[in-house]
Write a protein that holds these residues in place. Structure first.
Motif, PDB file in Angstrom:
ATOM      1  N   GLU A   1       0.828  -1.209   0.000  1.00 20.12           N
ATOM      2  CA  GLU A   1       0.000   0.000   0.000  1.00 20.12           C
ATOM      3  C   GLU A   1       0.862   1.259   0.000  1.00 20.12           C
ATOM      4  O   GLU A   1       0.555   2.240  -0.693  1.00 20.12           O
ATOM      5  N   VAL A   2       1.938   1.244   0.782  1.00 18.51           N
ATOM      6  CA  VAL A   2       2.843   2.410   0.817  1.00 18.51           C
ATOM      7  C   VAL A   2       3.520   2.610  -0.532  1.00 18.51           C
ATOM      8  O   VAL A   2       3.620   3.734  -1.056  1.00 18.51           O
ATOM      9  N   GLU A   3       3.976   1.511  -1.122  1.00 14.90           N
ATOM     10  CA  GLU A   3       4.612   1.605  -2.426  1.00 14.90           C
ATOM     11  C   GLU A   3       3.626   2.097  -3.486  1.00 14.90           C
ATOM     12  O   GLU A   3       3.978   2.915  -4.353  1.00 14.90           O
ATOM     13  N   TYR A   4       2.403   1.626  -3.425  1.00 21.13           N
ATOM     14  CA  TYR A   4       1.400   2.064  -4.391  1.00 21.13           C
ATOM     15  C   TYR A   4       1.095   3.543  -4.234  1.00 21.13           C
ATOM     16  O   TYR A   4       0.938   4.263  -5.227  1.00 21.13           O
ATOM     17  N   GLU A   5       1.016   4.031  -3.002  1.00 26.94           N
ATOM     18  CA  GLU A   5       0.743   5.449  -2.771  1.00 26.94           C
ATOM     19  C   GLU A   5       1.880   6.327  -3.282  1.00 26.94           C
ATOM     20  O   GLU A   5       1.651   7.389  -3.886  1.00 26.94           O
ATOM     21  N   MET A   6       3.112   5.883  -3.068  1.00 30.26           N
ATOM     22  CA  MET A   6       4.251   6.632  -3.585  1.00 30.26           C
ATOM     23  C   MET A   6       4.238   6.668  -5.105  1.00 30.26           C
ATOM     24  O   MET A   6       4.495   7.715  -5.723  1.00 30.26           O
ATOM     25  N   TRP A   7       3.930   5.544  -5.730  1.00 34.32           N
ATOM     26  CA  TRP A   7       3.851   5.527  -7.190  1.00 34.32           C
ATOM     27  C   TRP A   7       2.731   6.426  -7.694  1.00 34.32           C
ATOM     28  O   TRP A   7       2.886   7.114  -8.709  1.00 34.32           O
ATOM     29  N   ARG A   8       1.590   6.440  -7.006  1.00 31.73           N
ATOM     30  CA  ARG A   8       0.456   7.270  -7.421  1.00 31.73           C
ATOM     31  C   ARG A   8       0.811   8.747  -7.366  1.00 31.73           C
ATOM     32  O   ARG A   8       0.480   9.518  -8.272  1.00 31.73           O
ATOM     33  N   GLN A   9       1.541   9.164  -6.311  1.00 34.78           N
ATOM     34  CA  GLN A   9       1.950  10.564  -6.190  1.00 34.78           C
ATOM     35  C   GLN A   9       2.925  10.946  -7.306  1.00 34.78           C
ATOM     36  O   GLN A   9       2.825  12.030  -7.890  1.00 34.78           O
ATOM     37  N   ARG A  10       3.857  10.059  -7.591  1.00 36.23           N
ATOM     38  CA  ARG A  10       4.805  10.341  -8.675  1.00 36.23           C
ATOM     39  C   ARG A  10       4.095  10.446 -10.012  1.00 36.23           C
ATOM     40  O   ARG A  10       4.400  11.321 -10.834  1.00 36.23           O
ATOM     41  N   GLU A  11       3.128   9.571 -10.245  1.00 35.26           N
ATOM     42  CA  GLU A  11       2.409   9.587 -11.520  1.00 35.26           C
ATOM     43  C   GLU A  11       1.540  10.837 -11.646  1.00 35.26           C
ATOM     44  O   GLU A  11       1.460  11.451 -12.724  1.00 35.26           O
ATOM     45  N   LEU A  12       0.901  11.256 -10.560  1.00 31.20           N
ATOM     46  CA  LEU A  12       0.093  12.480 -10.603  1.00 31.20           C
ATOM     47  C   LEU A  12       0.953  13.715 -10.873  1.00 31.20           C
ATOM     48  O   LEU A  12       0.575  14.597 -11.656  1.00 31.20           O
ATOM     49  N   SER A  13       2.096  13.799 -10.208  1.00 30.85           N
ATOM     50  CA  SER A  13       2.979  14.937 -10.437  1.00 30.85           C
ATOM     51  C   SER A  13       3.500  14.943 -11.869  1.00 30.85           C
ATOM     52  O   SER A  13       3.636  16.010 -12.492  1.00 30.85           O
ATOM     53  N   ARG A  14       3.781  13.762 -12.422  1.00 27.84           N
ATOM     54  CA  ARG A  14       4.239  13.698 -13.812  1.00 27.84           C
ATOM     55  C   ARG A  14       3.150  14.149 -14.775  1.00 27.84           C
ATOM     56  O   ARG A  14       3.410  14.893 -15.732  1.00 27.84           O
ATOM     57  N   ILE A  15       1.906  13.725 -14.532  1.00 29.36           N
ATOM     58  CA  ILE A  15       0.797  14.126 -15.406  1.00 29.36           C
ATOM     59  C   ILE A  15       0.562  15.632 -15.322  1.00 29.36           C
ATOM     60  O   ILE A  15       0.356  16.313 -16.347  1.00 29.36           O
ATOM     61  N   GLN A  16       0.601  16.186 -14.118  1.00 30.09           N
ATOM     62  CA  GLN A  16       0.432  17.634 -13.961  1.00 30.09           C
ATOM     63  C   GLN A  16       1.544  18.401 -14.668  1.00 30.09           C
ATOM     64  O   GLN A  16       1.299  19.432 -15.306  1.00 30.09           O
ATOM     65  N   ARG A  17       2.774  17.907 -14.550  1.00 27.69           N
ATOM     66  CA  ARG A  17       3.886  18.585 -15.221  1.00 27.69           C
ATOM     67  C   ARG A  17       3.735  18.536 -16.730  1.00 27.69           C
ATOM     68  O   ARG A  17       3.993  19.529 -17.432  1.00 27.69           O
ATOM     69  N   THR A  18       3.283  17.400 -17.260  1.00 29.13           N
ATOM     70  CA  THR A  18       3.080  17.274 -18.703  1.00 29.13           C
ATOM     71  C   THR A  18       1.978  18.213 -19.186  1.00 29.13           C
ATOM     72  O   THR A  18       2.106  18.876 -20.225  1.00 29.13           O
TER      73      THR A  18
END
Length: 239
Positions: free
Chosen positions: A85-102
């Motif tokens: 669950e912790v790993e999934y949450e970290m991945w979700r935050q990274r993916e959201l920040s990448r989408i926002q940056r794009t």
């Protein structure tokens, strides 16, 4: 000075002919050749032993590496851990920040293209008005600071301006001896590098009249202009 020569007698058995001397020399040379050959063979054997030992050590290292790979002891541990669950949450935050940056980069690109298209359709007067407005806004954001009398100028650099705190400092502030008010000094001391061998007799260009009508170069230039005007009066009138 007298030199005495002492004759020494050799018996027949002690005498050696030229052929016997040649035989002795050749025998010594053969012995030397045999010794050199023996030493060369020993050197070859030593080198062969060293090479063989290196080959054995390399083979042993390769075998150990193969065993380690087969055992999996040197492989990276890529097994899933319990904290999924912790790993999934970290991945979700990274993916959201990448989408926002794009998305932000894409919006900035389209906005820049629209501004370029709009600027190409503008007239020259409209462009000049916008540039003057931008210059005015920049001057209001960073007003020009008043420098002290004879204060040194230090350029902070124009090729790189990062976001570090050091680039936000005010580089127009006086430092060192520039903190003193030099206007209160006597006129003779109101010079740059006063008292040093490399000092100058001028204060600054604003306070000095650099026009010299008695200069030879200036007079020579005026004479050449006058001479050209006399030779080509029509061309001089055009100018």
């Amino acid at each position: 000075m007298l030199i005495y020569i002492n004759n020494i007698f050799f018996f027949r058995g002690q005498r050696a002919t030229l052929s016997q001397q040649a035989e002795i020399i050749s025998a010594k040379e053969e012995d030397n050749d045999e010794e050199a050959y023996r030493l060369a063979e020993l050197e070859k054997e030593k080198k062969a032993e060293v090479i063989y030992a290196n080959i054995l050590s390399e083979k042993a290292a390769e075998e150990e590496a193969k065993k380690a790979v087969d055992d999996g002891s040197n492989l990276i541990d890529d097994t899933d851990k319990d904290d999924d669950e912790v790993e999934y949450e970290m991945w979700r935050q990274r993916e959201l920040s990448r989408i926002q940056r794009t998305i932000q980069e894409r919006e900035d690109f389209f906005k820049q293209q629209e501004e370029l298209t709009h600027r190409d359709q503008m007239t020259e007067e409209e462009r000049n008005a916008i540039e003057e407005l931008h210059l005015k806004e920049a001057a209001e954001k960073q007003p020009k600071r008043k420098w002290k009398f004879l204060q040194k100028y230090y350029h902070k650099g124009a090729f790189f301006q990062g976001e570090d705190e050091i680039y936000e400092r005010d580089y127009s502030k006086p430092t060192g001896e520039d903190r003193f008010d030099k206007e209160n000094l006597p006129g003779v001391m109101q010079k740059k590098r006063w008292g040093l061998k490399s000092n100058t007799k001028y204060t600054h260009l604003v306070a000095e009249d650099t026009t010299r009508f008695d200069d030879n170069l200036f007079l020579e230039g005026q004479l050449q202009k006058t001479k050209r005007g006399r030779e080509n009066p029509k061309e001089e009138r055009r100018k």
